[in-house]
Design a protein around this motif. Structure first.
Motif, PDB file in Angstrom:
ATOM      1  N   ARG A 215       1.077  -1.895   0.056  1.00 11.83           N
ATOM      2  CA  ARG A 215      -0.239   0.167   0.099  1.00 11.83           C
ATOM      3  C   ARG A 215       1.171   1.599  -0.304  1.00 11.83           C
ATOM      4  O   ARG A 215       1.717   0.940   0.614  1.00 11.83           O
ATOM      5  CB  ARG A 215      -0.745   0.223   1.208  1.00 11.83           C
ATOM      6  CG  ARG A 215      -2.096  -1.129   1.006  1.00 11.83           C
ATOM      7  CD  ARG A 215      -2.863  -1.671   2.047  1.00 11.83           C
ATOM      8  NE  ARG A 215      -4.155  -1.745   2.185  1.00 11.83           N
ATOM      9  CZ  ARG A 215      -4.061  -3.413   2.169  1.00 11.83           C
ATOM     10  NH1 ARG A 215      -2.564  -3.862   1.674  1.00 11.83           N
ATOM     11  NH2 ARG A 215      -4.979  -4.002   1.933  1.00 11.83           N
ATOM     12  N   ARG A 219      -2.087   7.422  -1.494  1.00 10.36           N
ATOM     13  CA  ARG A 219      -2.722   7.174  -2.138  1.00 10.36           C
ATOM     14  C   ARG A 219      -4.026   7.137  -0.753  1.00 10.36           C
ATOM     15  O   ARG A 219      -3.707   6.843  -0.073  1.00 10.36           O
ATOM     16  CB  ARG A 219      -3.041   5.843  -2.933  1.00 10.36           C
ATOM     17  CG  ARG A 219      -2.081   5.675  -3.772  1.00 10.36           C
ATOM     18  CD  ARG A 219      -2.307   5.008  -4.618  1.00 10.36           C
ATOM     19  NE  ARG A 219      -1.395   4.413  -5.636  1.00 10.36           N
ATOM     20  CZ  ARG A 219      -0.859   3.416  -5.810  1.00 10.36           C
ATOM     21  NH1 ARG A 219      -0.452   2.675  -4.877  1.00 10.36           N
ATOM     22  NH2 ARG A 219       0.481   3.549  -7.073  1.00 10.36           N
ATOM     23  N   PRO A 220      -4.921   8.240  -0.698  1.00  7.67           N
ATOM     24  CA  PRO A 220      -5.694   8.465   0.542  1.00  7.67           C
ATOM     25  C   PRO A 220      -6.474   7.431   0.834  1.00  7.67           C
ATOM     26  O   PRO A 220      -6.472   6.842   1.768  1.00  7.67           O
ATOM     27  CB  PRO A 220      -6.800   9.755  -0.265  1.00  7.67           C
ATOM     28  CG  PRO A 220      -5.450  10.727  -1.363  1.00  7.67           C
ATOM     29  CD  PRO A 220      -5.146   9.206  -1.954  1.00  7.67           C
ATOM     30  N   ARG A 221      -7.204   6.388  -0.100  1.00  9.36           N
ATOM     31  CA  ARG A 221      -7.749   5.509   0.367  1.00  9.36           C
ATOM     32  C   ARG A 221      -6.936   4.263   0.980  1.00  9.36           C
ATOM     33  O   ARG A 221      -7.272   3.262   2.658  1.00  9.36           O
ATOM     34  CB  ARG A 221      -8.537   4.425  -0.751  1.00  9.36           C
ATOM     35  CG  ARG A 221      -9.795   3.565  -0.908  1.00  9.36           C
ATOM     36  CD  ARG A 221      -9.680   3.160  -1.626  1.00  9.36           C
ATOM     37  NE  ARG A 221     -11.371   4.104  -1.998  1.00  9.36           N
ATOM     38  CZ  ARG A 221     -12.206   4.529  -1.709  1.00  9.36           C
ATOM     39  NH1 ARG A 221     -12.562   3.299  -0.538  1.00  9.36           N
ATOM     40  NH2 ARG A 221     -13.055   4.884  -2.404  1.00  9.36           N
ATOM     41  N   GLU A 222      -6.026   3.712   0.254  1.00  9.89           N
ATOM     42  CA  GLU A 222      -4.748   3.309   0.683  1.00  9.89           C
ATOM     43  C   GLU A 222      -4.077   4.227   2.530  1.00  9.89           C
ATOM     44  O   GLU A 222      -4.150   3.101   3.310  1.00  9.89           O
ATOM     45  CB  GLU A 222      -3.294   2.905   0.228  1.00  9.89           C
ATOM     46  CG  GLU A 222      -4.274   2.021  -0.920  1.00  9.89           C
ATOM     47  CD  GLU A 222      -3.290   1.538  -2.579  1.00  9.89           C
ATOM     48  OE1 GLU A 222      -2.654   1.352  -2.091  1.00  9.89           O
ATOM     49  OE2 GLU A 222      -3.479   0.926  -3.124  1.00  9.89           O
ATOM     50  N   ILE A 224      -5.589   5.364   4.440  1.00  8.62           N
ATOM     51  CA  ILE A 224      -6.703   5.023   5.120  1.00  8.62           C
ATOM     52  C   ILE A 224      -6.589   4.314   5.443  1.00  8.62           C
ATOM     53  O   ILE A 224      -6.744   4.039   6.715  1.00  8.62           O
ATOM     54  CB  ILE A 224      -8.520   5.761   4.353  1.00  8.62           C
ATOM     55  CG1 ILE A 224      -8.320   7.057   4.368  1.00  8.62           C
ATOM     56  CG2 ILE A 224      -9.400   5.447   5.682  1.00  8.62           C
ATOM     57  CD1 ILE A 224      -9.862   7.658   4.284  1.00  8.62           C
ATOM     58  N   GLU A 225      -6.569   3.114   4.986  1.00  6.01           N
ATOM     59  CA  GLU A 225      -6.500   1.496   5.348  1.00  6.01           C
ATOM     60  C   GLU A 225      -5.186   1.414   6.978  1.00  6.01           C
ATOM     61  O   GLU A 225      -5.911   0.875   6.902  1.00  6.01           O
ATOM     62  CB  GLU A 225      -6.442   0.688   4.054  1.00  6.01           C
ATOM     63  CG  GLU A 225      -8.001   0.483   2.840  1.00  6.01           C
ATOM     64  CD  GLU A 225      -7.661  -0.908   2.381  1.00  6.01           C
ATOM     65  OE1 GLU A 225      -6.194  -1.343   1.973  1.00  6.01           O
ATOM     66  OE2 GLU A 225      -8.331  -0.415   1.435  1.00  6.01           O
TER      67      GLU A 225
END
Length: 240
Positions: A215, A219-222, A224-225
Motif C-alpha cells: 500500500r 494514495r488517500p484510500r490506502e 486510510i486503510e
C-alpha cells in the motif's frame, strides 16, 4: 429515610444507565435525584474507580456529578448545564488517573443509557498502559475499529500481515516510525526530529512499510486503510 432515599436514587440511576425503557422512569429519576429530566448531560466511564463518595450528587467547579462503581470501574454522570463538555477530562483527572472515555452530550436523563455505551466505546480507544481521558468525538475512527473486533482483526491481518511476521524489535521500529510520521502531519523532517534520526532514514522505513503492506502512503484510500489497521493493531491487546 435519607438512606432509603439514597438507595432509591441509586436504583433509578442504575436503571437509566442500563438503558431501560420503562414508562416514566426518567421523570421518577429526576424527582428522586433532584435533577432536571431534560437538560444537557454527559457520561464518562473510567477504568479505575476514583476517590470519594459514590451514588450521591456532588458539585465541582459548578458541575453536578453522580458516581457509580461496578466491578472496579466507575461511571460518572455529569449535569453540564451550559458548560462545554471539553472541560470534563481535566476535572475527572483530579480524582481518577485514567484511562477513561466520555460519551456525547445527551439531551435529558432518558439518553443516559446510550451515552454510557458510547462512553465505554471511547474508553476502548485508549491503548493499554495509557492514562488519558478522551471524548468519543476525538476518537471516532478508532471507535469504529474497536466496535467491530472481528472486522478489525481481518483488517490487521490483511494490511499488516507481513509486518507482523517481522522480528518484534524490527516491527516496533517500523510501527513507531509510521506513528511519528502521522503525528507530524506527514512530515518526514519533523518525524526524524522526534525519532532522533535522519530524514532519509524515516523515508527509507516508510518505503519499506509500503513494500511490506503493498500500500502507498501517498494514495488517500490506502493511507486510510493503513491508519485504521494501525489503530486496530495498537488497540488489540487485552484490556482489563
Amino acid at each position: 429515610m435519607r438512606r432509603r432515599g439514597d438507595e432509591r436514587g441509586r436504583a433509578l440511576l442504575d436503571a437509566l444507565l442500563e438503558g431501560r425503557s420503562e414508562p416514566g422512569l426518567a421523570a421518577r429519576a429526576a424527582s428522586g435525584l433532584d435533577l432536571p429530566e431534560h437538560g444537557r448531560y454527559a457520561v464518562a466511564v473510567l477504568r479505575s474507580a476514583g476517590d470519594g463518595p459514590t451514588g450521591v450528587t456532588t458539585e465541582t467547579d459548578g458541575l453536578r456529578f453522580l458516581r457509580r462503581r461496578h466491578g472496579g470501574r466507575e461511571t460518572v454522570v455529569v449535569a453540564l448545564g451550559d458548560r462545554d463538555p471539553a472541560v470534563l477530562a481535566a476535572l475527572l483527572a483530579r480524582w481518577c488517573p485514567g484511562p477513561g472515555g466520555i460519551g456525547p452530550v445527551t439531551d435529558g436523563l432518558a439518553g443516559l443509557g446510550a451515552a454510557r455505551r458510547l462512553a465505554e466505546v471511547a474508553l476502548l480507544t485508549c491503548p493499554p498502559g495509557t492514562t488519558e481521558i478522551v471524548r468519543l468525538e476525538e476518537r471516532l475512527p478508532a471507535a469504529l475499529v474497536v466496535s467491530q473486533p472481528e472486522l478489525s482483526a481481518r483488517l490487521v491481518a490483511d494490511v499488516l500481515g507481513p509486518l507482523l511476521a517481522l522480528d518484534p524489535a524490527d516491527r516496533a521500529l517500523l510501527v513507531r516510525t509510521l506513528e511519528a510520521w502521522l503525528e507530524c502531519g506527514g512530515s518526514a523532517g519533523r518525524a526524524a526530529g522526534r525519532l532522533y534520526c535522519h530524514r532519509n532514514t524515516v523515508l527509507n522505513r516508510l518505503r519499506r512499510l509500503e513494500r511490506l503492506t503493498s500500500r502507498s502512503l501517498s494514495r488517500p484510500r490506502e493511507l486510510i486503510e493503513m491508519m485504521l489497521a494501525l489503530d486496530a493493531f495498537r488497540l488489540s491487546a487485552p484490556q482489563a
